[in-house]
Design a protein around this motif. Structure first.
Motif, mmCIF file in Angstrom:
data_model
loop_
_atom_site.group_PDB
_atom_site.id
_atom_site.type_symbol
_atom_site.label_atom_id
_atom_site.label_comp_id
_atom_site.label_asym_id
_atom_site.label_seq_id
_atom_site.Cartn_x
_atom_site.Cartn_y
_atom_site.Cartn_z
ATOM 1 N N SER A 34 -3.527 -3.012 -4.321
ATOM 2 C CA SER A 34 -2.360 -2.345 -3.876
ATOM 3 C C SER A 34 -1.405 -3.636 -4.116
ATOM 4 C CB SER A 34 -2.245 -1.891 -2.470
ATOM 5 O OG SER A 34 -3.056 -0.955 -2.489
ATOM 6 N N ALA A 80 0.864 -1.053 -0.094
ATOM 7 C CA ALA A 80 -0.022 -0.036 0.004
ATOM 8 C C ALA A 80 0.676 1.163 -0.067
ATOM 9 C CB ALA A 80 -1.051 -0.073 1.214
ATOM 10 N N GLN A 87 -0.815 -4.810 -7.764
ATOM 11 C CA GLN A 87 -0.163 -3.861 -8.727
ATOM 12 C C GLN A 87 1.347 -4.121 -8.567
ATOM 13 O OE1 GLN A 87 -1.443 -0.064 -7.693
ATOM 14 N NE2 GLN A 87 -3.591 -0.374 -8.483
ATOM 15 N N GLU A 143 -5.536 2.620 4.450
ATOM 16 C CA GLU A 143 -5.051 1.168 4.234
ATOM 17 C C GLU A 143 -3.835 0.813 4.910
ATOM 18 O OE1 GLU A 143 -4.597 -2.154 0.567
ATOM 19 O OE2 GLU A 143 -4.728 -0.045 0.076
ATOM 20 N N ASP A 166 -6.735 5.625 -8.887
ATOM 21 C CA ASP A 166 -6.264 4.702 -9.942
ATOM 22 C C ASP A 166 -7.187 4.961 -11.044
ATOM 23 O OD1 ASP A 166 -3.889 3.505 -8.674
ATOM 24 O OD2 ASP A 166 -5.251 2.270 -7.623
ATOM 25 N N ASN A 187 -7.109 7.119 1.018
ATOM 26 C CA ASN A 187 -6.449 6.070 0.596
ATOM 27 C C ASN A 187 -5.176 5.560 1.592
ATOM 28 O OD1 ASN A 187 -4.159 7.936 -0.112
ATOM 29 N ND2 ASN A 187 -4.400 7.626 -2.157
ATOM 30 N N ARG A 227 2.127 1.666 -3.242
ATOM 31 C CA ARG A 227 1.158 2.307 -4.440
ATOM 32 C C ARG A 227 1.052 3.791 -4.060
ATOM 33 N NH1 ARG A 227 -3.849 3.544 -3.237
ATOM 34 N NH2 ARG A 227 -5.521 3.724 -5.230
#
Length: 448
Positions: free
Chosen positions: A225, A109, A228, A125, A441, A122, A112
């Motif tokens: 996350s 995370a 990716q 997380e 995203d 975000n 990301r």
């Protein structure tokens, strides 16, 4: 009823086990040297599994180990000296899996966020997985100290198993509280899964995904996350699902654990206060000497509890405070579907109630210890003696559950938390407005 006459007390001894043949000398043996006003309770009348705290809470801890929480062996043993912490056991493996998984998701995370940017939503997380992993580590530390802690607790608890103290069925209180909290948490998680699955389904319809593998679709979108940064795999998805369940469980279980510990202490203060209240006209110095001894024993128990459970309390309160602020901010956002709205309402309500109940139960320790002093203040001057005066002095300050001395849990903490939440909420709202549109995203990025 006022207690009259002098009886005797058998040597309390340590906690009785099933193969014990006779009690051994305990640190409380000197109490029998005093003329005391209690009478012997036959050992057969004491139902250990209902009255002793470590046996009552074991009924909850034994199931928590399935989620990697509290990796301790022999947790249901009748003698706390039999508790064992092993570095090589199935329970420590589950804890390690949960800890490694939490750190992995948190790291993914953060990677990301470094790529897409940070906003008020975000960032939740990595904070969630980081804090819950910390709680998991603190429970491993607590499991290592649990045997010595429960032996110490049992010694302080032993004095409340003699007459005229009555049975309180502590196990029923513990089990009832655990069932209420954990059942509500189970419902919350089931609704979360339904909510998340519906979001995935709606995205697949909107983006017209050609779905040949629903599990891959759910795992890729739920753990975006992670996927990716690493390629998709079914086993990894199952591992991430277990990690999520385990860390979500430990968030709720930490609050429950603090409630149970506070309940175990507050019940003993309640027994002591009930006995004092029925003897306000008693002028026996021996009686008040015994009450002073019992009160000091409980103070020592609270101090030991604060040293061992204090770090857990700080992490729990910090976690709850942050997510109360975050959910308050979420309340201002429109929800795209009805299921999202219903899930949010239930989740937010459960968080508020769980946090409030935790603080209320923890504050009961302070309330009951302060009540001891209030009862002593009611005694008329002609009944005063040296032991009563010592008890009055000892009880004047009360004692509270504390987060390593940084704060104490009393009824006043509700107002303090409300003010803090308001302050941090204003900061969070400003950050949310300034970071609007950052960290999002691209839509419809799933590739089967």
């Amino acid at each position: 009823m006022i207690e009259v006459g002098f009886g005797f007390r058998m040597v309390p001894g340590p906690v009785r086990s099933s193969n014990a043949t006779r009690p051994t000398r305990s640190r409380w043996h000197w109490l029998r040297k005093r003329g005391n006003v209690t009478f012997v309770r036959p050992a057969a009348e004491i139902d250990d599994r209902k009255e002793r705290f470590y046996l009552a809470i074991a009924s909850v801890l034994r199931w928590a180990r399935l989620f990697g929480v509290f990796p301790l062996s022999n947790i249901t043993a009748t003698d706390p000296g039999a508790f064992r912490f092993h570095y090589f056991s199935p329970y420590i493996v589950l804890s390690a899996l949960s800890i490694v998984g939490g750190l992995f998701i948190m790291a993914a995370a953060l990677v990301r966020l470094n790529r897409v940017g940070i906003n008020a939503m975000n960032i939740a997380e990595p904070i969630f997985f980081g804090m819950c992993t910390l709680l998991q580590l603190l429970f491993v530390r607590l499991a290592q100290a649990w045997r010595g802690f429960m032996v110490y607790w049992a010694e302080r608890e032993e004095m409340f198993f003699a007459r005229p103290y009555g049975a309180i069925n502590l196990r029923r209180k513990v089990i009832g509280l655990a069932i209420c909290i954990l059942t509500s948490a189970l419902v919350e998680h089931v609704v979360y899964v339904i909510n998340q699955a519906y979001n995935v389904y709606q995205e697949s319809l909107t983006c017209q995904y050609n779905v040949t593998n629903p599990l891959k679709l759910y795992g890729t979108l739920t753990f975006g996350s992670v996927y990716q940064s690493v390629p998709y795999h079914h086993l990894l998805t199952m591992y991430l699902l277990y990690t999520t369940i385990s860390l979500t469980f430990i968030w709720t279980f930490t609050d429950l654990f603090i409630m149970l510990v506070a309940t175990g202490i507050a019940c003993r203060f309640g027994q002591l206060n009930k006995r004092i209240d029925s003897n306000l006209q008693n002028g026996s110095e021996a009686f008040w000497g015994e009450m002073r001894t019992h009160f000091v024993g409980l103070i020592e128990l609270v101090e030991r509890t604060n040293r061992i459970v204090g770090p857990l309390l700080i992490a729990s309160c910090a976690n709850d405070m942050y997510f109360l602020c975050l959910q308050t901010l979420n309340a201002l956002e429109d929800k795209p579907y009805d299921i999202n709205d219903w899930y949010f309402r239930y989740s937010f309500t459960f968080l508020i109630l769980r946090t409030s109940v935790k603080l209320w139960f923890a504050a009961d320790v302070d309330e009951n210890s302060v009540r001891t002093h209030k009862l002593v203040q009611k005694i008329r001057s002609e009944h005063y003696n040296d032991e009563l005066e010592i008890l009055r002095i000892c009880s004047s300050g009360g004692v509270s559950i504390s987060g390593m001395g940084f704060f104490t849990i009393t009824r006043r903490i509700f107002l303090t938390m409300a003010g803090s939440i308001l302050t941090y909420e204003l900061v969070l709202m400003r950050f949310h407005r300034s970071s609007k549109g950052v960290g999002e995203d691209l839509p419809c990025g799933y590739i089967d």
